[in-house]
Motif scaffolding. Structure first.
Motif, PDB file in Angstrom:
ATOM      1  N   GLY A   1       0.805  -1.211   0.000  1.00  0.00           N
ATOM      2  CA  GLY A   1       0.000   0.000   0.000  1.00  0.00           C
ATOM      3  C   GLY A   1       0.837   1.258   0.000  1.00  0.00           C
ATOM      4  O   GLY A   1       0.472   2.266  -0.625  1.00  0.00           O
ATOM      5  N   LEU A   2       1.961   1.222   0.717  1.00  0.00           N
ATOM      6  CA  LEU A   2       2.864   2.379   0.686  1.00  0.00           C
ATOM      7  C   LEU A   2       3.438   2.573  -0.715  1.00  0.00           C
ATOM      8  O   LEU A   2       3.541   3.700  -1.208  1.00  0.00           O
ATOM      9  N   ALA A   3       3.824   1.478  -1.362  1.00  0.00           N
ATOM     10  CA  ALA A   3       4.431   1.573  -2.690  1.00  0.00           C
ATOM     11  C   ALA A   3       3.435   2.065  -3.734  1.00  0.00           C
ATOM     12  O   ALA A   3       3.835   2.662  -4.742  1.00  0.00           O
ATOM     13  N   ARG A   4       2.147   1.837  -3.516  1.00  0.00           N
ATOM     14  CA  ARG A   4       1.135   2.317  -4.462  1.00  0.00           C
ATOM     15  C   ARG A   4       0.772   3.772  -4.228  1.00  0.00           C
ATOM     16  O   ARG A   4       0.168   4.411  -5.099  1.00  0.00           O
ATOM     17  N   ALA A   5       1.113   4.306  -3.063  1.00  0.00           N
ATOM     18  CA  ALA A   5       0.700   5.661  -2.710  1.00  0.00           C
ATOM     19  C   ALA A   5       1.844   6.652  -2.673  1.00  0.00           C
ATOM     20  O   ALA A   5       1.600   7.868  -2.628  1.00  0.00           O
ATOM     21  N   LEU A   6       3.091   6.184  -2.663  1.00  0.00           N
ATOM     22  CA  LEU A   6       4.260   7.049  -2.554  1.00  0.00           C
ATOM     23  C   LEU A   6       5.280   6.682  -3.625  1.00  0.00           C
ATOM     24  O   LEU A   6       5.609   5.504  -3.803  1.00  0.00           O
ATOM     25  N   VAL A   7       5.804   7.681  -4.320  1.00  0.00           N
ATOM     26  CA  VAL A   7       6.795   7.467  -5.384  1.00  0.00           C
ATOM     27  C   VAL A   7       7.966   8.404  -5.163  1.00  0.00           C
ATOM     28  O   VAL A   7       7.784   9.625  -5.137  1.00  0.00           O
ATOM     29  N   PRO A   8       9.211   7.831  -4.971  1.00  0.00           N
ATOM     30  CA  PRO A   8       9.546   6.427  -4.763  1.00  0.00           C
ATOM     31  C   PRO A   8       9.246   6.006  -3.325  1.00  0.00           C
ATOM     32  O   PRO A   8       8.855   6.825  -2.496  1.00  0.00           O
ATOM     33  N   CYS A   9       9.468   4.732  -3.039  1.00  0.00           N
ATOM     34  CA  CYS A   9       9.116   4.194  -1.724  1.00  0.00           C
ATOM     35  C   CYS A   9      10.147   3.153  -1.304  1.00  0.00           C
ATOM     36  O   CYS A   9      10.843   2.566  -2.143  1.00  0.00           O
TER      37      CYS A   9
END
Length: 336
Positions: free
Chosen positions: A262-270
């Motif tokens: 979920g973090l990787a889908r909402a924050l770029v980069p992560c």
């Protein structure tokens, strides 16, 4: 499978979960305590190169302690780990804790974010204020709590906008359970697409919870590389997902692992070497998970990731640039 937000659209829609904040505007930092009404099964997944944690080893499935009393999320970098002592003190006063003979020891894993250079006054003298803030946060825990620039999210930042604390929930009728998430967004990356108002998490939004403007119509390669000032150890998103399903500690660990998506889908980069991303997962055991076990657990983890993405976007959407030297807020730039 269809999802709807719970009545509060927050992690406290999960039975047995309470949340409290304490913060200091001059300090530009604070603490958030997630308190369980009863000892609760929990685990954790730690990613990124700069984590700051306390008592996370005992959350591994093979460790003796099977349930915890609270989770503490704090600003202050390593100084903020003191906040868990304050949460422990509040729980001890209430008679909570893991019993060893006649002694009781409250079990409070914790994670911190770096906000020491956000413009607040960090000249606190010999002892940092986080222990007292932790006690206040735990004592204030309830079903209703604020989002945005509060608690551990008061001084949070992202690549381009003020960070903050967000929460969301998903009622899952097919599985017979509720999933909730809480995120404190202090990321190296960006929650929005380029310099625009659209959130990376927009495809997962429910009920216009972060503006209802939908996904960006066009995403250029420039948006994949947001302008930021990397600082070793200076970034971190700390989060928790919870469900009222009855899970084992091993299953809670799998839930935390999947929720990190979920973090990787909402924050770029992560999950960069400069972030200390940590996701806790808890299962309060008030409901039985319906369906074939492995399939149900797979869907549960997927829904936890989607819910956490929404919590991240809500944290930035609800943030306000009220502290000294704060970045511009989403609402300040784009309206509410």
């Amino acid at each position: 499978m269809r999802l709807r937000a719970g009545p509060r659209n927050s992690i406290t829609d999960v039975s047995g979960v309470l949340v409290g904040h304490a913060d200091d505007g001059r300090l530009a930092s604070g603490v958030t305590a997630i308190v369980f009404e009863q000892p609760t099964v929990a685990s954790v997944d730690v990613r990124g190169g700069g984590p700051g944690t306390r008592e996370t080893d005992l959350l591994l499935p093979e460790r003796t302690v099977q349930a915890i009393d609270a989770i503490c999320l704090s600003g202050g970098s390593a100084f903020g780990l003191d906040a868990a002592s304050g949460v422990m003190a509040a729980l001890a006063e209430a008679g909570r804790g893991f019993q060893v003979g006649s002694a009781r020891v409250p079990i409070v894993p914790a994670a911190i974010l770096f906000d020491l250079l956000n413009g607040g006054d960090k000249e606190w003298g010999r002892f940092p204020p986080y222990r007292d803030l932790g006690h206040t946060a735990a004592s204030a825990a309830s079903h209703d709590f604020a989002l945005g620039s509060v608690g551990a999210g008061l001084g949070a930042r992202t690549a381009n906008l003020k960070g903050g604390l967000g929460s969301a929930s998903s009622a899952v009728e097919e599985l017979g359970v509720t999933v909730g998430a809480l995120a404190v967004v202090n990321a190296l990356g960006s929650a929005t697409v380029g310099d625009g108002r659209h959130f990376w998490a927009a495809p997962f939004e429910l009920e216009s919870e972060f503006g209802g403007i939908g996904p960006a119509a066009d995403v250029s390669q420039d948006a994949w590389f947001p302008a930021s000032k990397p600082m070793a150890g200076g970034h971190t998103t700390i989060a928790m997902v919870a469900t009222d399903a009855a899970l084992t500690k091993t299953e809670a660990r799998s839930l935390a692992v999947m929720a990190q998506n979920g973090l990787a889908r909402a924050l770029v980069p992560c999950h960069t070497p400069l972030d200390g991303d940590v996701v806790f997962a808890a299962a309060t055991g008030h409901a039985e998970l319906s369906g074939e076990r492995v399939t149900a657990l797979t869907w549960l983890g997927h829904i936890a990731a989607l819910t956490l993405s929404r919590a991240v976007a809500r944290g930035v959407y609800e943030a306000a640039g009220t502290t000294p030297g704060a970045q511009p807020s989403w609402k300040g730039l784009f309206g509410s």
